[in-house]
Design an enzyme around this catalytic site. Structure first.
Site, mmCIF file in Angstrom:
data_model
loop_
_atom_site.group_PDB
_atom_site.id
_atom_site.type_symbol
_atom_site.label_atom_id
_atom_site.label_comp_id
_atom_site.label_asym_id
_atom_site.label_seq_id
_atom_site.Cartn_x
_atom_site.Cartn_y
_atom_site.Cartn_z
ATOM 1 N N HIS A 1 0.950 -1.298 0.131
ATOM 2 C CA HIS A 1 0.181 -0.089 0.084
ATOM 3 C C HIS A 1 0.854 1.076 0.040
ATOM 4 O O HIS A 1 1.977 1.314 0.583
ATOM 5 C CB HIS A 1 -0.902 -0.070 1.036
ATOM 6 N N ASP B 1 -7.977 -5.373 0.031
ATOM 7 C CA ASP B 1 -8.502 -6.113 -1.051
ATOM 8 C C ASP B 1 -7.968 -7.857 -0.920
ATOM 9 O O ASP B 1 -8.638 -8.454 -1.587
ATOM 10 C CB ASP B 1 -7.966 -5.822 -2.548
HETATM 11 N N1 ACO Z 1 4.293 -7.478 -4.685
HETATM 12 C C1 ACO Z 1 5.738 -7.867 -4.936
HETATM 13 N N2 ACO Z 1 6.329 -6.584 -4.659
HETATM 14 C C2 ACO Z 1 5.800 -5.394 -4.350
HETATM 15 C C3 ACO Z 1 4.174 -5.247 -4.135
HETATM 16 C C4 ACO Z 1 3.741 -6.419 -4.290
HETATM 17 N N3 ACO Z 1 2.039 -6.506 -4.194
HETATM 18 N N4 ACO Z 1 3.972 -4.178 -3.849
HETATM 19 C C5 ACO Z 1 5.194 -3.379 -3.873
HETATM 20 N N5 ACO Z 1 6.296 -4.084 -4.027
HETATM 21 C C6 ACO Z 1 7.901 -3.709 -4.213
HETATM 22 C C7 ACO Z 1 7.905 -2.909 -5.314
HETATM 23 O O1 ACO Z 1 8.498 -3.603 -6.385
HETATM 24 C C8 ACO Z 1 9.007 -1.943 -4.687
HETATM 25 O O2 ACO Z 1 10.067 -2.714 -4.842
HETATM 26 P P1 ACO Z 1 11.659 -2.020 -4.882
HETATM 27 O O3 ACO Z 1 11.882 -0.851 -3.739
HETATM 28 O O4 ACO Z 1 12.526 -3.198 -4.809
HETATM 29 O O5 ACO Z 1 11.496 -1.408 -6.282
HETATM 30 C C9 ACO Z 1 8.626 -1.774 -3.269
HETATM 31 O O6 ACO Z 1 7.850 -2.820 -2.940
HETATM 32 C C10 ACO Z 1 7.908 -0.407 -3.252
HETATM 33 O O7 ACO Z 1 6.722 -0.404 -3.908
HETATM 34 P P2 ACO Z 1 6.135 0.490 -4.812
HETATM 35 O O8 ACO Z 1 5.458 -0.001 -6.187
HETATM 36 O O9 ACO Z 1 7.127 1.653 -4.834
HETATM 37 O O10 ACO Z 1 4.837 1.048 -3.853
HETATM 38 P P3 ACO Z 1 3.652 2.099 -4.329
HETATM 39 O O11 ACO Z 1 3.237 2.785 -3.335
HETATM 40 O O12 ACO Z 1 4.103 2.663 -5.666
HETATM 41 O O13 ACO Z 1 2.621 1.122 -4.916
HETATM 42 C C11 ACO Z 1 0.706 -0.402 -4.664
HETATM 43 C C12 ACO Z 1 1.463 0.813 -3.920
HETATM 44 C C13 ACO Z 1 0.355 0.031 -6.039
HETATM 45 C C14 ACO Z 1 -0.499 -0.643 -3.939
HETATM 46 C C15 ACO Z 1 1.555 -1.634 -4.530
HETATM 47 O O14 ACO Z 1 2.152 -2.367 -3.580
HETATM 48 C C16 ACO Z 1 1.081 -2.857 -5.536
HETATM 49 O O15 ACO Z 1 1.066 -2.841 -6.604
HETATM 50 N N6 ACO Z 1 0.267 -3.475 -4.898
HETATM 51 C C17 ACO Z 1 -0.266 -4.978 -5.484
HETATM 52 C C18 ACO Z 1 -2.104 -4.347 -6.017
HETATM 53 C C19 ACO Z 1 -2.895 -4.178 -4.737
HETATM 54 O O16 ACO Z 1 -3.104 -5.032 -3.832
HETATM 55 N N7 ACO Z 1 -3.366 -2.891 -5.100
HETATM 56 C C20 ACO Z 1 -4.764 -2.419 -4.001
HETATM 57 C C21 ACO Z 1 -3.912 -1.404 -3.057
HETATM 58 S S1 ACO Z 1 -5.007 -0.972 -2.075
HETATM 59 C C22 ACO Z 1 -6.324 -0.029 -2.797
HETATM 60 O O17 ACO Z 1 -5.969 0.573 -3.864
HETATM 61 C C23 ACO Z 1 -7.650 -0.315 -2.619
#
Ligand code: ACO
Length: 427
Positions: free
Chosen positions: A305, A362
Site C-alpha cells: 500500500h 483487497d
Molecule cells: N508484490 C511484490 N512486490 C511489491 C508489491 C507486491 N504486491 N507491492 C510493492 N512491491 C515492491 C515494489 O516492487 C518496490 O520494490 P523495490 O523497492 O525493490 O523497487 C517496493 O515494494 C515499493 O513498492 P512501490 O511500487 O514503490 O509502491 P507504491 O506505493 O508505488 O505502490 C501498490 C503501491 C500499487 C499498492 C503496490 O503495492 C501494488 O502494486 N500492490 C499490488 C496491487 C494491490 O493490491 N493494489 C491494491 C491497493 S489497496 C487499494 O487501492 C484499494
C-alpha cells in the site's frame, strides 16, 4: 511566529510556510514557489504531495490508523450502519435519527431507474465487464437528470444529486447482474436497508429471504471501503470535479480509476491469483518467488500500500469477518487456506518485511464476496458501492472550498528542443 521552512536556491534563501494539520502532520506550502523562484517540484505518483486540505478522513500509515470524521474505523464497523457512515462522510457528523430518516427518504425517492437507463442497460452484452457498464451508465444519467448538470448546484440539488447516485448505483449494479444472467430485474425496496436491498435485488427468488447476518456482513464491508482520503480514485474525482464537470461525469471518472488492478481492481486480481495458485496445486511459495523476481512483472495482489507501512486496519477486520461469514454460510473454501498460507509466508519473508508489504483491504474481501455469491468480475463494483459516499464527500468538500482551483499540475519537459518542420516529401 508561524513556522517556516528555508529553501536555498541559486544562492537565495526563501521561506516557505509550514502548515500543520489537526493530527500534527506537517506540510510545506509551496504554492508560491514557482512565482517566486521559477522552480516547480517533481513528485511522480504524488507520494509527497498534499493536493488539498480535507476534514473527511484521517489515516496514519505508520500506525495503521483510519478514522472517518474523527471516528475510528473499528468503532464504525462495530456500531454503525453504512447509511450512517455515508451521512457522516458527506455531512460531517453522525446523523440523529430524524436526520438519518430524512436522508434515507431522499434515497427512496430515487428507487426507480429512468426507463431510458434500463433501455441502455439492456443493450450491453451479457459478458461486458460490469465496471465498464456502471461507469458508462453513471455518465449516461446526465442525460436524464439535466437539473443536476449546473456547475453551481443549490444545496438542495446537491443533496438530491448525491441521494440519487447513492440510490441508483446499487440498482444499476444489480439490474445488470440479473439481466446478464437472463433473470428479470427485481425492484429496489430501500426499507430493507442498503445492503439487504442490494442482495435482495441481486439474488431474489420467490420464498427466499436475505439472511440478516449476511446483509450485516456486507454492510460492514461497505463501511470499510467508504473512504480513504486522497487515493487514486478520490483524486480523480477531485481532478475532474475541479473543472466544474457535472457530478455524473465526475463519479464516472472515479469508477474508471478504481477499476485498475493496482487500485480497486486488486480484489478481482487477488481471487484470480488464488485460483491460479490452487490450479498449480496450492504451491504459494512459487508465487512468492515470482513476486520477488524483478524480471517478472507479477506482483502479489492484495499486498502493499502506498500509505500503510505497518498494517491496513481494514484488512484486520476483514480477515476476522471472513472466518465468521464462511462459518455462518457453511462454506469451506480452499482459497481461504491458500490466502492465509500465502499471507503467513509473505509476512515472514525478508523481501516483504524490508519493504513493509502487508495485506491490504483487497486481500480477503474477494473471498467474502465469493461466499456471498457475487461473481468475480463484480468484486470491484462492490468496492464502487462502498466508496461512493467517500467520492461524493470529497467532491462536495472540494466544490465548497473557496481555495479550490482547477487541478493543473506542471511537468519537467524532457523532449526535443525546437526543430524546424520538414514537409512530408522531404522527410
Ligand atoms: N508484490 C511484490 N512486490 C511489491 C508489491 C507486491 N504486491 N507491492 C510493492 N512491491 C515492491 C515494489 O516492487 C518496490 O520494490 P523495490 O523497492 O525493490 O523497487 C517496493 O515494494 C515499493 O513498492 P512501490 O511500487 O514503490 O509502491 P507504491 O506505493 O508505488 O505502490 C501498490 C503501491 C500499487 C499498492 C503496490 O503495492 C501494488 O502494486 N500492490 C499490488 C496491487 C494491490 O493490491 N493494489 C491494491 C491497493 S489497496 C487499494 O487501492 C484499494
Amino acid at each position: 511566529m508561524s513556522e517556516t521552512a528555508k529553501l536555498e536556491l541559486d544562492g537565495k534563501v526563501i521561506d516557505l510556510p509550514v502548515i500543520t494539520g489537526s493530527e500534527n502532520e506537517k506540510a510545506i506550502d509551496i504554492r508560491k514557489l514557482r512565482a517566486e523562484t521559477g522552480y516547480i517540484t517533481l513528485d511522480s505518483g504524488f507520494g509527497n504531495t498534499g493536493s488539498c486540505k480535507s476534514g473527511i478522513t484521517f489515516l496514519n500509515g505508520e500506525k495503521g490508523i483510519l478514522r472517518y470524521r474523527g471516528y475510528p474505523i473499528e468503532q464504525l464497523a462495530e456500531g454503525s450502519r453504512f447509511m450512517e457512515v455515508a451521512y457522516l462522510l458527506i455531512h460531517g457528523n453522525l446523523p440523529k435519527e430524524n436526520e438519518l430518516n430524512f436522508f434515507e427518504e431522499k434515497l427512496t425517492s430515487f428507487a426507480t431507474l429512468p426507463e431510458g437507463i434500463t433501455n441502455i442497460l439492456d443493450q450491453f452484452p451479457a459478458d461486458a465487464h460490469p465496471m465498464g457498464v456502471i461507469s458508462s451508465v453513471i455518465s449516461s444519467l446526465s442525460a436524464f437528470y439535466p437539473e443536476f448538470l449546473k456547475s453551481d448546484l443549490t444545496e438542495v440539488d446537491k443533496d438530491r444529486a448525491i441521494a440519487q447516485l447513492l440510490a441508483q448505483t446499487k440498482i444499476i449494479t444489480a439490474y445488470f447482474y440479473r439481466k446478464s444472467r437472463g433473470l428479470a430485474p427485481h425492484r429496489s425496496h430501500p426499507s430493507l436497508g442498503f445492503a439487504k436491498d442490494f442482495l435482495n435485488m441481486m439474488f431474489f427468488e420467490e420464498g427466499k429471504e436475505v439472511d440478516d447476518e449476511v446483509a450485516k456482513a456486507l454492510d460492514v464491508l461497505l463501511i470499510l471501503h467508504a473512504d480513504h482520503e486522497q487515493n487514486c480514485s478520490a483524486s480523480t474525482v477531485r481532478v475532474i470535479g475541479s473543472s466544474h464537470a457535472n457530478i455524473f461525469a465526475t463519479i464516472s471518472g472515479g469508477i474508471d480509476a478504481l477499476w485498475g488492478q493496482l487500485h480497486g481492481g486488486a480484489n478481482q486480481a487477488v481471487l484470480e491469483m488464488l485460483e491460479q495458485i490452487k490450479q498449480a496445486g496450492g504451491d504459494y511459495k512459487q508465487f512468492i518467488e515470482k513476486a520477488k523476481d524483478k524480471n517478472d512483472s507479477f506482483k502479489l495482489m492484495g499486498f502493499g500500500h502506498r500509505v500503510y507501512k505497518n498494517f491496513d486496519p481494514r484488512a484486520k477486520i476483514i480477515k476476522k469477518a471472513c472466518d465468521t461469514i464462511l462459518d455462518k454460510l457453511g462454506v469451506d473454501d480452499p482459497l481461504l487456506d491458500i490466502a492465509k498460507g500465502l499471507e503467513q509466508e509473505a509476512l515472514n519473508d525478508e523481501y516483504f518485511k524490508e519493504r513493509n508489504l502487508y495485506p491490504n483491504v483487497d486481500f480477503y474481501s474477494g473471498i467474502i464476496y465469493k461466499a456471498l455469491g457475487i461473481p468475480t468480475n463484480m468484486f470491484t463494483t462492490m468496492f464502487v458501492l462502498g466508496r461512493l459516499p467517500g467520492w461524493l464527500a470529497q467532491w462536495k468538500e472540494m466544490r465548497e472550498d473557496p481555495d479550490a482551483r482547477i487541478a493543473r499540475p506542471r511537468q519537467v519537459y524532457v523532449g526535443e528542443s525546437t526543430r524546424n518542420f520538414v514537409s512530408l516529401k522531404d522527410r
